[in-house]
Design a protein around this motif. Structure first.
Motif, PDB file in Angstrom:
ATOM      1  N   ASN A   1       4.754  44.253  32.813  1.00 46.87           N
ATOM      2  CA  ASN A   1       5.471  44.289  34.095  1.00 46.87           C
ATOM      3  C   ASN A   1       5.963  45.715  34.317  1.00 46.87           C
TER       4      ASN A   1
ATOM      5  N   HIS B   1      11.767  36.416  37.985  1.00 48.00           N
ATOM      6  CA  HIS B   1      12.244  37.457  37.078  1.00 48.00           C
ATOM      7  C   HIS B   1      13.747  37.636  37.276  1.00 48.00           C
TER       8      HIS B   1
ATOM      9  N   ILE C   1      16.636  42.002  28.105  1.00 42.93           N
ATOM     10  CA  ILE C   1      15.753  42.786  28.980  1.00 42.93           C
ATOM     11  C   ILE C   1      16.282  44.212  29.121  1.00 42.93           C
ATOM     12  N   GLY C   2      15.462  45.156  28.729  1.00 44.56           N
ATOM     13  CA  GLY C   2      15.806  46.570  28.889  1.00 44.56           C
ATOM     14  C   GLY C   2      16.973  47.025  28.049  1.00 44.56           C
TER      15      GLY C   2
ATOM     16  N   SER D   1      12.747  43.520  25.526  1.00 40.55           N
ATOM     17  CA  SER D   1      12.741  44.603  24.526  1.00 40.55           C
ATOM     18  C   SER D   1      11.639  44.434  23.480  1.00 40.55           C
ATOM     19  N   VAL D   2      10.470  43.963  23.938  1.00 42.15           N
ATOM     20  CA  VAL D   2       9.319  43.889  23.031  1.00 42.15           C
ATOM     21  C   VAL D   2       8.749  45.288  22.838  1.00 42.15           C
TER      22      VAL D   2
ATOM     23  N   LEU E   1       5.817  39.181  27.667  1.00 41.98           N
ATOM     24  CA  LEU E   1       5.967  39.891  28.939  1.00 41.98           C
ATOM     25  C   LEU E   1       6.742  41.160  28.590  1.00 41.98           C
ATOM     26  N   VAL E   2       6.108  42.288  28.852  1.00 39.48           N
ATOM     27  CA  VAL E   2       6.627  43.570  28.356  1.00 39.48           C
ATOM     28  C   VAL E   2       7.006  44.447  29.546  1.00 39.48           C
ATOM     29  N   GLY E   3       8.216  44.966  29.544  1.00 38.89           N
ATOM     30  CA  GLY E   3       8.646  45.862  30.613  1.00 38.89           C
ATOM     31  C   GLY E   3       8.459  47.312  30.199  1.00 38.89           C
ATOM     32  N   GLY E   4       9.535  47.937  29.712  1.00 42.48           N
ATOM     33  CA  GLY E   4       9.540  49.371  29.396  1.00 42.48           C
ATOM     34  C   GLY E   4       8.358  49.829  28.553  1.00 42.48           C
TER      35      GLY E   4
HETATM   36  C1  PEP Z   1      11.047  42.514  31.686  1.00 37.45           C
HETATM   37  O1  PEP Z   1      11.681  43.083  32.552  1.00 37.45           O
HETATM   38  O2  PEP Z   1      10.326  41.535  31.978  1.00 37.45           O
HETATM   39  C2  PEP Z   1      11.152  42.999  30.319  1.00 37.45           C
HETATM   40  C3  PEP Z   1      10.819  42.193  29.361  1.00 37.45           C
HETATM   41  O3  PEP Z   1      11.625  44.283  30.144  1.00 37.45           O
HETATM   42  P1  PEP Z   1      11.776  45.096  28.760  1.00 37.45           P
HETATM   43  O4  PEP Z   1      10.518  44.841  27.952  1.00 37.45           O
HETATM   44  O5  PEP Z   1      11.912  46.505  29.153  1.00 37.45           O
HETATM   45  O6  PEP Z   1      12.964  44.529  28.068  1.00 37.45           O
END
Ligand code: PEP
Length: 263
Positions: A13, A105, A180-181, A221-222, A240-243
């Motif tokens: 993401n 989300h 998250i984040g 935070s994966v 589901l991976v953000g940063g």
């Molecule tokens: C997200 O926003 O869906 C997410 C998992 O972010 P992050 O990996 O940066 O924690």
């Protein structure tokens, strides 16, 4: 179907990052990095979720270079067409070969006041247009203190699954909001506990077959250094991976989690 017959899914993401030129360069580099590492593309599904304005460029690249990544969108309208300024219809996304769409989300829930009713309407809109909804659920730190980890995500999923047919393809993402984040991921055991309860909800609402087939992801935070622990758990089917999905080498390493763990 046995545990882990489900193909793992690593979903990136990107949120509001990378314009269409940066997105194209990123996807090319990611593909090269995986090819250089002799990655087995069949073993893991990868989907990127770029901003709307990148979708056409990324879709053209995936198609032209036969890059086996799925294309997803970060949101869609509850409406199909009409006087809804700024909204994007699921029909338009489908025309761009978008296959899936993130719904619910925590950033949409928090900054755009999207409650369970809107999430449910968006799930219906996605399914109407043949898009796989990636339904995000998760508790805040206050929820965690008051109700424990699973009550809120379970309630959110129950609502999101109202009116969903037993044979609909969906993905569920457990994303504790506090993770998250924040750099503070849940432990694999915490993720497993909630993902298992979410799979129970799927079984109750859509039946055992759906529960066995549906991929339940963990998000929050994966990174390459912690992905393996999550994927070892029986009810966690991906992330589901953000940063970390914005860094080529880090994301490639997450995608190649089987290499570093022997899952
Ligand atoms: C997200 O926003 O869906 C997410 C998992 O972010 P992050 O990996 O940066 O924690």
């Amino acid at each position: 179907m046995g545990v882990k017959d489900r193909t793992p899914l690593i979903a990136g993401n990107w949120k509001m990052n990378l314009d269409h030129l940066q997105a194209v360069a990123f996807v090319q580099k990611l593909h090269w990095a995986l090819k250089d590492a002799k990655h087995d593309f069949e073993s893991v599904d990868v989907t990127v979720f770029p901003p709307f304005t990148d979708l056409r460029s990324v879709q053209t690249l995936l198609d032209a270079d036969k890059i086996p990544f799925g294309l997803g969108a970060q949101d869609l309208s509850v409406h199909d067409s009409g006087a809804y300024t700024g909204e994007i219809s699921g029909a338009f996304l489908k025309r761009l070969d978008v296959a899936s769409v993130i719904i619910g989300h925590s950033e949409r829930r928090e900054y755009h006041a999207e409650g369970d009713d809107v999430v449910s309407a968006k799930v219906q809109a996605a399914l109407r247009h043949g898009l796989v909804p990636v339904i995000c659920v998760g508790e805040t730190s206050e929820d965690l203190e008051k109700y424990g980890a699973s009550a809120v995500p379970v309630g959110q999923l129950e609502k999101a699954l109202e009116g969903v047919a037993a044979d609909a393809e969906i993905v569920v993402a457990y994303e504790p909001v506090w993770a998250i984040g924040s750099g503070q991921a849940a432990t694999p055991q915490q993720a497993q506990e909630v993902c298992q309860k979410l799979r129970d909800v799927i079984a109750q609402r859509l039946g055992e077959d759906a529960a066995a087939k549906t991929r339940v992801l963990y998000g929050g935070s994966v990174k390459a250094s912690n992905i393996a622990g999550f994927l070892r758990e029986p009810d966690v089917d991906g992330a589901l991976v953000g940063g970390a999905s914005l860094k080529v080498d880090e994301f490639a390493s997450i995608i190649r989690f089987q290499k570093h763990v022997g899952v």
